[in-house]
Design an enzyme around this catalytic site. Structure first.
Site, PDB file in Angstrom:
ATOM      1  CB  SER A   1     -24.503  42.722  24.854  1.00  0.00           C
ATOM      2  OG  SER A   1     -23.759  43.901  25.100  1.00  0.00           O
ATOM      3  CE  LYS A   2     -19.923  41.271  31.265  1.00  0.00           C
ATOM      4  NZ  LYS A   2     -19.471  40.412  32.333  1.00  0.00           N
ATOM      5  NE  ARG A   3     -18.739  43.900  25.551  1.00  0.00           N
ATOM      6  CZ  ARG A   3     -18.579  42.781  26.248  1.00  0.00           C
ATOM      7  NH1 ARG A   3     -18.072  42.824  27.456  1.00  0.00           N
ATOM      8  NH2 ARG A   3     -18.924  41.605  25.750  1.00  0.00           N
TER       9      ARG A   3
END
Ligand code: GLU
Length: 468
Positions: free
Chosen positions: A234-236
């Site tokens: 996930s990019k977070r």
């Protein structure tokens, strides 16, 4: 039939490593079948349609080896709005779609379940187009949709479990499901190779192909990529931007080799293979169905091997962005005028065997281009013990007396200093290394002194001695 595949990213401001993998899989498939690779930017979301984001996609593809001018496109989905609307209108005209004015709250109120799908309330209400009315596809009540998928065989979806899904919003614009299908048709796409997360969309999309009277493509849904905790990247949470890996100093050849190894391996007991072997041997049919672990440690090790395999001049050239700075890589800590390519070329082979990403080069060579070495207090405390002053004085005297300034005699000189103090070379070296480079770890010391030169080495020993 000519194979035509496509990579269809939506601009997001960064290029996900999973996207790079899908792009490469499409690229390889096209190469293996003498086919065509099409790039389509799915830019219908106006908020995301930024020129710099689109440029980011093109340059990320260039970097990974899918270069502008070698593929068809880029097409821009936003340019095909009329085709999307025409398809929606046709499906409505043929009774394959109907207007619906239900809100989400209406649907939930009727079923009492917040997770419920659409209940078909407007199916037979014969509503015409109008404000607040979306167009829904009338899914078949029975039968099953069988998807032919190169990776997963023939996933089968019961049609009665598919809700009547929205294909166009009340303003007439098509949603992703329809726009994506219409573009694939318009562009003559024969194979859709994409991430597994789109598998639930596939029966719906295949029904749209059929309703529009065109033979559906062959699909290939490639397993998700997960982190060490088996969570989907996930990019977070995870580092997923290809640009971040590029700016840290991963080589594109290492990155693309590694990405292809997610869920696949070449024949024989080897992982690092020339790209031509990947292109020859890669088979979507052989890709493992389970989620693929993106192992950054392994990627780093891979990258180190690719770095060590570079010819010396290529290695030096590959380091340039970190030695000068670019729009996305910070400038090094030394003034631009201090950099001397010849000095760097002399030190580069010493670093080439040690670094795993190119960005590490800066800390290894900064002592050559900074006026004074960095001040790393932890290194200083570790190396400068009670005997440091005596050792620095003795080293200074021994080096100053050395007629030939090359690594071997310098080493012999410091060994003699150590013997006089009853110390092994490692212990004798530590204060000298920190005095000259600022750090306890770095390139081989005597070769470093040779490159740095007599005058600067002696001056640094004196300066460190004065600081004690
Ligand atoms: N724009 C979609 C995405 O980025 C494309 C999906 C597809 O490949 O069909 O996920």
């Amino acid at each position: 039939m000519t194979v035509r595949v496509r990579f269809a990213p939506s601009p997001t401001g960064m290029f996900h490593v999973g996207g790079a993998r899908s792009a490469l899989q499409n690229w390889i498939y096209a190469r293996q079948h003498d086919g065509v690779f099409v790039l389509r930017i799915e830019d219908t979301d106006a908020a995301r349609n930024r020129p710099e984001w689109i440029e980011g996609i093109l340059s990320a593809l260039d970097w990974i080896g899918i270069e502008r001018g070698t593929y068809e496109g880029p097409y821009h989905q936003s340019a095909y709005a009329a085709e999307h609307t025409a398809a929606a209108t046709r499906l409505y005209g043929e009774g394959r779609a109907y207007y619906c004015d239900c809100t989400r709250d209406d649907v939930v109120a009727r079923s009492g379940n917040k997770h419920t799908g659409y209940d078909g309330f407007c199916r037979d209400r014969a509503l015409g187009p109008g404000e607040g009315r979306a167009l829904r596809f009338r899914t078949p009540d029975d039968g099953a949709t069988v998807v032919v998928d190169l990776v997963r065989g023939e996933p089968t979806f019961e049609n009665r479990l598919l809700e009547d899904f929205v294909i166009a919003r009340s303003d007439g614009s098509a949603v992703f499901l329809l726009a994506n299908v219409v573009d694939d048709m318009t562009m003559g796409i024969t194979h859709v190779i994409r991430a597994e997360e789109h598998l639930p969309n596939t029966p719906k999309q295949q029904l749209l192909w059929e309703a529009l009277g065109v033979k559906p493509p062959i699909w290939a849904h490639v397993p998700v990529i997960v982190n060490e905790k088996r969570q989907k990247l996930s990019k977070r949470r995870d580092k997923v931007a290809l640009e971040a890996y590029r700016d840290e100093g991963f080589l594109p050849a290492a990155m693309r080799n590694y990405l292809m190894l997610l869920g696949w391996a070449p024949t024989g007991d080897r992982e690092i293979v020339p790209w031509s072997v990947v292109e020859a041997e890669y088979r979507l049919e052989d890709v493992n169905h389970s989620p693929a672990f993106f192992d950054v440690k392994k990627l780093r090790a891979f990258n180190g091997e690719y770095i060590r395999a570079l010819p010396a001049e290529e290695f030096a050239a590959a380091c340039t962005p970190w030695l000068t700075g670019t729009a996305t890589i910070p400038a090094p800590p030394w003034p631009a005028t201090a950099f001397d390519p010849a000095v760097f070329a002399a030190a580069a082979p010493l670093a080439q065997t040690r670094i795993t990403v190119l960005g590490e080069i800066v800390d290894y060579v900064d002592f050559l281009f900074l006026d004074e070495p960095v001040r790393d207090e932890a290194s200083w405390a570790k190396a400068m013990k009670e005997n440091a002053a005596a050792l620095l004085d003795a080293a200074h005297a021994a080096f100053a007396a050395e007629p030939v300034w090359t690594a071997e005699p310098l080493k012999a000189a410091l060994e003699r200093v150590g013997e006089q103090h009853g110390l092994k070379l490692g212990k004798t070296q530590a204060p000298v290394r920190v005095a000259v480079t600022g750090r306890t770890v770095g390139l081989p010391l005597f070769e470093s002194l040779e490159v740095l030169g007599r005058e600067r080495t002696l001056a640094r020993l004196t300066a460190a001695r004065a600081r004690l």
